[in-house]
Design a protein around this motif. Structure first.
Motif, PDB file in Angstrom:
ATOM      1  N   ARG A   1      -1.524   2.491   8.903  1.00  0.00           N
ATOM      2  CA  ARG A   1      -1.248   1.599  10.036  1.00  0.00           C
ATOM      3  C   ARG A   1      -1.064   0.163   9.551  1.00  0.00           C
ATOM      4  N   MET A   2      -0.070  -0.498  10.115  1.00  0.00           N
ATOM      5  CA  MET A   2       0.170  -1.915   9.851  1.00  0.00           C
ATOM      6  C   MET A   2      -0.197  -2.689  11.110  1.00  0.00           C
ATOM      7  N   VAL A   3      -1.048  -3.692  10.949  1.00  0.00           N
ATOM      8  CA  VAL A   3      -1.545  -4.449  12.096  1.00  0.00           C
ATOM      9  C   VAL A   3      -1.343  -5.936  11.828  1.00  0.00           C
ATOM     10  N   THR A   4      -0.731  -6.632  12.787  1.00  0.00           N
ATOM     11  CA  THR A   4      -0.642  -8.106  12.730  1.00  0.00           C
ATOM     12  C   THR A   4      -1.387  -8.616  13.964  1.00  0.00           C
ATOM     13  N   ASN A   5      -0.662  -9.206  14.908  1.00  0.00           N
ATOM     14  CA  ASN A   5      -1.309  -9.553  16.179  1.00  0.00           C
ATOM     15  C   ASN A   5      -1.344  -8.350  17.119  1.00  0.00           C
ATOM     16  N   ALA A   6      -0.809  -7.233  16.640  1.00  0.00           N
ATOM     17  CA  ALA A   6      -0.871  -5.941  17.317  1.00  0.00           C
ATOM     18  C   ALA A   6      -0.526  -4.884  16.276  1.00  0.00           C
ATOM     19  N   GLU A   7      -0.805  -3.648  16.571  1.00  0.00           N
ATOM     20  CA  GLU A   7      -0.390  -2.587  15.652  1.00  0.00           C
ATOM     21  C   GLU A   7       1.117  -2.401  15.784  1.00  0.00           C
ATOM     22  N   ILE A   8       1.846  -2.543  14.676  1.00  0.00           N
ATOM     23  CA  ILE A   8       3.302  -2.488  14.752  1.00  0.00           C
ATOM     24  C   ILE A   8       3.896  -1.291  14.027  1.00  0.00           C
ATOM     25  N   PHE A   9       3.087  -0.576  13.255  1.00  0.00           N
ATOM     26  CA  PHE A   9       3.593   0.620  12.578  1.00  0.00           C
ATOM     27  C   PHE A   9       2.456   1.611  12.417  1.00  0.00           C
ATOM     28  N   ARG A  10       2.799   2.890  12.601  1.00  0.00           N
ATOM     29  CA  ARG A  10       1.839   3.979  12.385  1.00  0.00           C
ATOM     30  C   ARG A  10       2.605   5.153  11.793  1.00  0.00           C
ATOM     31  N   GLY A  11       2.193   5.602  10.626  1.00  0.00           N
ATOM     32  CA  GLY A  11       2.897   6.701   9.980  1.00  0.00           C
ATOM     33  C   GLY A  11       1.983   7.516   9.088  1.00  0.00           C
ATOM     34  N   VAL A  12       2.564   8.517   8.447  1.00  0.00           N
ATOM     35  CA  VAL A  12       1.830   9.459   7.606  1.00  0.00           C
ATOM     36  C   VAL A  12       2.391   9.412   6.191  1.00  0.00           C
ATOM     37  N   ILE A  13       1.508   9.460   5.200  1.00  0.00           N
ATOM     38  CA  ILE A  13       1.967   9.540   3.811  1.00  0.00           C
ATOM     39  C   ILE A  13       2.612  10.906   3.598  1.00  0.00           C
ATOM     40  N   THR A  14       3.920  10.894   3.343  1.00  0.00           N
ATOM     41  CA  THR A  14       4.655  12.139   3.138  1.00  0.00           C
ATOM     42  C   THR A  14       4.872  12.446   1.668  1.00  0.00           C
ATOM     43  N   LYS A  15       4.707  11.432   0.806  1.00  0.00           N
ATOM     44  CA  LYS A  15       4.919  11.648  -0.630  1.00  0.00           C
ATOM     45  C   LYS A  15       4.067  10.670  -1.417  1.00  0.00           C
ATOM     46  N   ALA A  16       3.428  11.181  -2.466  1.00  0.00           N
ATOM     47  CA  ALA A  16       2.671  10.331  -3.386  1.00  0.00           C
ATOM     48  C   ALA A  16       3.153  10.627  -4.797  1.00  0.00           C
ATOM     49  N   ASP A  17       3.670   9.618  -5.462  1.00  0.00           N
ATOM     50  CA  ASP A  17       4.151   9.753  -6.840  1.00  0.00           C
ATOM     51  C   ASP A  17       3.104   9.127  -7.758  1.00  0.00           C
ATOM     52  N   ASP A  18       2.340   9.977  -8.437  1.00  0.00           N
ATOM     53  CA  ASP A  18       1.254   9.467  -9.289  1.00  0.00           C
ATOM     54  C   ASP A  18       1.544   9.646 -10.777  1.00  0.00           C
ATOM     55  N   GLY A  19       2.831   9.805 -11.133  1.00  0.00           N
ATOM     56  CA  GLY A  19       3.188  10.025 -12.528  1.00  0.00           C
ATOM     57  C   GLY A  19       3.111   8.785 -13.396  1.00  0.00           C
ATOM     58  N   ASP A  20       3.244   7.616 -12.792  1.00  0.00           N
ATOM     59  CA  ASP A  20       3.189   6.378 -13.563  1.00  0.00           C
ATOM     60  C   ASP A  20       1.739   6.085 -13.971  1.00  0.00           C
ATOM     61  N   LYS A  21       1.542   5.634 -15.195  1.00  0.00           N
ATOM     62  CA  LYS A  21       0.180   5.407 -15.672  1.00  0.00           C
ATOM     63  C   LYS A  21      -0.462   4.175 -15.052  1.00  0.00           C
ATOM     64  N   ASN A  22       0.353   3.285 -14.476  1.00  0.00           N
ATOM     65  CA  ASN A  22      -0.186   2.021 -13.956  1.00  0.00           C
ATOM     66  C   ASN A  22      -0.393   1.997 -12.452  1.00  0.00           C
ATOM     67  N   SER A  23       0.380   2.801 -11.718  1.00  0.00           N
ATOM     68  CA  SER A  23       0.259   2.733 -10.258  1.00  0.00           C
ATOM     69  C   SER A  23       0.730   4.015  -9.598  1.00  0.00           C
ATOM     70  N   ASN A  24       0.228   4.239  -8.400  1.00  0.00           N
ATOM     71  CA  ASN A  24       0.723   5.307  -7.529  1.00  0.00           C
ATOM     72  C   ASN A  24       1.717   4.711  -6.545  1.00  0.00           C
ATOM     73  N   LYS A  25       2.788   5.450  -6.263  1.00  0.00           N
ATOM     74  CA  LYS A  25       3.804   4.993  -5.333  1.00  0.00           C
ATOM     75  C   LYS A  25       3.789   5.929  -4.114  1.00  0.00           C
ATOM     76  N   TYR A  26       3.785   5.325  -2.927  1.00  0.00           N
ATOM     77  CA  TYR A  26       3.625   6.109  -1.703  1.00  0.00           C
ATOM     78  C   TYR A  26       4.836   5.930  -0.784  1.00  0.00           C
ATOM     79  N   THR A  27       5.201   7.024  -0.127  1.00  0.00           N
ATOM     80  CA  THR A  27       6.218   7.002   0.917  1.00  0.00           C
ATOM     81  C   THR A  27       5.566   7.408   2.233  1.00  0.00           C
ATOM     82  N   ILE A  28       5.807   6.628   3.281  1.00  0.00           N
ATOM     83  CA  ILE A  28       5.186   6.842   4.584  1.00  0.00           C
ATOM     84  C   ILE A  28       6.285   6.905   5.639  1.00  0.00           C
ATOM     85  N   ALA A  29       6.125   7.780   6.616  1.00  0.00           N
ATOM     86  CA  ALA A  29       7.108   7.887   7.700  1.00  0.00           C
ATOM     87  C   ALA A  29       6.387   7.981   9.033  1.00  0.00           C
TER      88      ALA A  29
END
Length: 526
Positions: free
Chosen positions: A267-295
Motif C-alpha cells: 500500500r502507498m499512503v500520502t494524505n490518503a491511500e492512493i495505491f493497493r496491490g499484490v506482489i506478483t513477482k520477486a526477483d532475488d537473483g541479484d546479490k545486492n537487492s531484491n526487485k519486486y513487481t506489484i499489481a
C-alpha cells in the motif's frame, strides 16, 4: 412486476436524484401523505421512502405493504412468513438479496447488493446532519449491522435480485450449453460467486501522514525501498508498481529488516491511500537487492477468464452483475443504457468489460482505486498536478514547467472511408460505405475494408466504430513533469496544456530523492 434487482436499482437512482437534499418535508413524505395516509408532511420518512420505491417499481401491496411505522411492517412480514432474524442471517440460515428490506423498530431501508458476509443499503432519513437527513447508503456486516430483521418480499420472478422481467435477463452459462445448430441454452450449474481477493478488500485503514509511506501488509517499509516507480495506461486495466530492497549479510540487520514475499499486499499512503496491490513477482537473483513487481486488482481481471451470456440487459447492469459475482465494489459507474445481447466464452473479465463499454460508444476508461472499480467517460475527470520547489515558493502548475517534450502529427494511420463487406458460402457482398468527406477533401481518399459476420455484427455499428477510431489526424505528445508527493495524475484523466485539453493515455511515475517525477503520454481530446 419488477424484481428485487429492479427495486435495488430504483433505490440507487433515488439516492442520486435526491443529490444530498435533506429535510423531512420532501417528495417521499408528500407522496405518502397524499396517496396512502394523511399524516402531514413532517415526519420520519425512512419507511415512506421504502414504500415509495417499491410502488414506483410496480410492486403491489400484497407483496410489500405501505408503511410509515416499522413495527407494522415487521408484524406483516412475520405473519406472511417472509421475516428473517439477524441471527438467521448471521448463522447462514438465510442470505439477504438485492431488493430485500432490512428492519428494526426505529429504521428501515432497502438492501441493494450483497458481498460476502456484508450487504449495502440505500435508506431514506439517514446521513446528513441530525437536523437534516437525506437518502444515503451504508455497508454493514451480517453480524455487526444495525438491523434486527430482513424482510424478503416474494417478488413474482423469484429471482431474489436478478432481473428477469420481459425485457431483461442475464446469466452465466456453461460449455455444455451448446448442441448442434440449436441456440445456446443457459445452464445455471456454475454460478458460484468468488471474492476476487478477500484479503486485499478487507484491510484495516492506515492513518495517513504528511509524507509518502509504503507498507507491506501492515509493516512500514518506506526506509527500505529504492527505485520506486509505478505506471498505468488506458490500454491496460492494471496499475503496476516496482521497487528494490537491498540485501544484507549482517545477521543483526536481517532481524531488523522485513523481506516482502510473493502475495504480500503493498500500500502507498500520502494524505490518503492512493495505491493497493499484490506482489506478483520477486526477483532475488541479484546479490545486492531484491526487485519486486506489484499489481493492483486490475491484474486479476486481466488474468481471470469467465463465461457470460447477457440477454437484453443494460450495460450498467451487466457490469454490476460481473462485479457482484467477484465481490468487487464499484466506486464510479455512469448511466450506461446500451442494450447488451452477447455471449462471452473464455474471455478475460477485463476484455468483457472493454467490449461492453465499446457497445456504449467507447471513449470510456476503467481503473482501480483502493476503494474499488471506477468506470467513467474520458473527459469527466480532470488532473491539475502541482509542485513546489521550496516551502517559501508558491506552488506552480506542473505542466507549465514540463521537460523532455516530444510532439508529432501524422495522417499515416488515417482511414477516412470504411467499406463493410461480408462473405457466406462463397457469396461476397459489399454492405455499406461510411465516409468523412471533410477529411477526404482535405487529405485524400484513404479506405479500409472490414469484413463482418452479419449474424453476429451490425454493419452500421461496425462502420461507425471503425470510422470514429480511424478518421483522425494522429498526434503524439509526451513530456515529463514534477508533482507534489501527494499528487497522483492517472491515465484517463484530462489535462490542459496551453489552453488545449488532452486525454492522458499513460503515466509513468517515479520517486527519487524526495522528488515525484511523472512522464505523460497524451492525445488531444476530441
Amino acid at each position: 412486476m419488477s424484481s428485487g434487482f429492479d427495486v435495488a436499482e430504483r433505490a440507487r437512482k433515488e439516492m442520486q436524484e435526491i443529490g444530498g437534499k435533506c429535510g423531512n418535508n420532501n417528495k417521499y413524505t408528500h407522496w405518502y401523505s397524499d396517496n396512502v395516509e394523511n399524516i402531514g408532511y413532517n415526519f420520519w420518512w425512512c419507511a415512506a421512502f421504502v414504500s415509495y420505491v417499491v410502488r414506483q417499481c410496480g410492486v403491489p401491496t400484497s407483496i410489500v405493504p405501505n408503511y410509515s411505522y416499522c413495527p407494522n411492517c415487521i408484524d406483516w412480514a412475520r405473519k406472511n412468513g417472509r421475516l428473517h432474524s439477524k441471527h438467521q442471517v448471521t448463522n447462514g440460515t438465510y442470505t439477504p438479496h438485492a431488493g430485500d428490506i432490512f428492519l428494526r423498530e426505529g429504521h428501515t431501508g432497502i438492501i441493494v447488493s450483497v458481498s460476502g458476509n456484508s450487504f449495502t443499503t440505500v435508506e431514506g432519513n439517514t446521513g446528513g446532519t441530525s437536523n437534516c437527513r437525506t437518502v444515503g447508503s451504508h455497508t454493514w456486516s451480517f453480524a455487526g449491522g444495525n438491523y434486527d430483521y430482513v424482510f424478503n418480499p416474494e417478488y413474482s420472478d423469484k429471482s431474489n435480485g436478478t432481473s428477469s422481467s420481459g425485457s431483461m435477463e442475464s446469466y452465466m452459462y456453461s460449455e455444455n450449453s451448446y448442441g448442434g445448430e440449436k441456440e445456446p441454452t443457459a445452464v445455471w450449474n456454475n454460478r458460484v460467486k468468488e471474492n476476487i481477493h478477500p484479503a486485499m478488500q478487507n484491510l484495516t485503514p492506515i492513518t495517513p501522514t504528511d509524507e509518502l509511506r509504503m507498507y507491506a501488509n501492515d509493516t512500514d517499509i518506506t526506509e527500505m525501498i529504492g527505485n520506486l516507480s509505478w505506471k498505468n495506461s488506458i490500454y491496460e486495466l492494471a496499475t503496476t508498481m516496482s521497487f528494490d530492497i537491498a540485501k544484507t549479510d549482517a545477521a543483526y540487520l536481517k532481524d531488523l529488516m522485513y523481506t516482502p514475499q510473493i502475495g504480500d499486499i503493498i500500500r502507498m499512503v500520502t494524505n490518503a491511500e492512493i495505491f493497493r496491490g499484490v506482489i506478483t513477482k520477486a526477483d532475488d537473483g541479484d546479490k545486492n537487492s531484491n526487485k519486486y513487481t506489484i499489481a493492483d486488482l486490475g491484474w486479476y481481471l486481466n488474468k481471470t477468464s469467465q463465461t457470460y451470456q447477457f440477454k437484453n440487459i443494460s450495460a450498467a447492469n451487466a457490469i454490476k452483475e460481473i462485479c457482484n459475482d467477484l465481490s468487487i465494489s464499484i466506486v464510479m459507474l455512469p448511466e450506461l443504457t446500451a442494450n447488451i445481447k452477447q455471449i462471452y466464452f473464455d474471455k478475460t473479465v477485463s476484455d468483457i468489460l472493454k467490449d461492453i463499454l465499446e457497445k456504449c460508444g467507447g471513449n470510456y476508461n476503467f481503473d482501480f482505486v483502493p476503494e474499488g472499480l471506477r468506470i467513467y467517460k474520458i473527459g469527466d475527470l480532470t488532473a491539475y498536478p502541482e509542485f513546489q520547489v521550496a516551502s517559501n515558493v508558491r506552488q506552480g502548475y506542473s505542466i507549465d514547467y514540463r521537460g523532455n517534450v516530444s510532439h508529432s502529427i501524422s495522417i499515416e494511420d488515417m482511414y477516412n472511408s470504411i467499406k463493410i463487406t461480408s462473405e457466406k458460402d462463397n457469396v461476397y457482398k459489399e454492405l455499406m460505405v461510411l465516409q468523412n468527406r471533410d477529411l477526404i477533401d482535405k487529405y485524400g481518399f484513404l479506405q479500409k475494408i472490414v469484413k463482418i459476420d452479419t449474424e453476429k455484427e451490425n454493419a452500421n455499428t461496425v462502420a461507425k466504430r471503425e470510422l470514429n477510431e480511424n478518421a483522425k489526424v494522429n498526434e503524439t505528445f509526451s513530456f515529463e513533469i514534477v508533482e507534489k508527493y501527494d499528487s497522483y495524475t492517472r491515465a484517463g484523466e484530462v489535462i490542459s496544456v496551453d489552453g488545449v485539453k488532452y486525454a492522458i493515455e499513460s503515466t509513468n511515475h517515479s520517486y527519487k530523492d524526495g522528488w515525484h517525477f511523472d512522464k505523460l503520454e497524451l492525445s488531444k481530446l476530441e
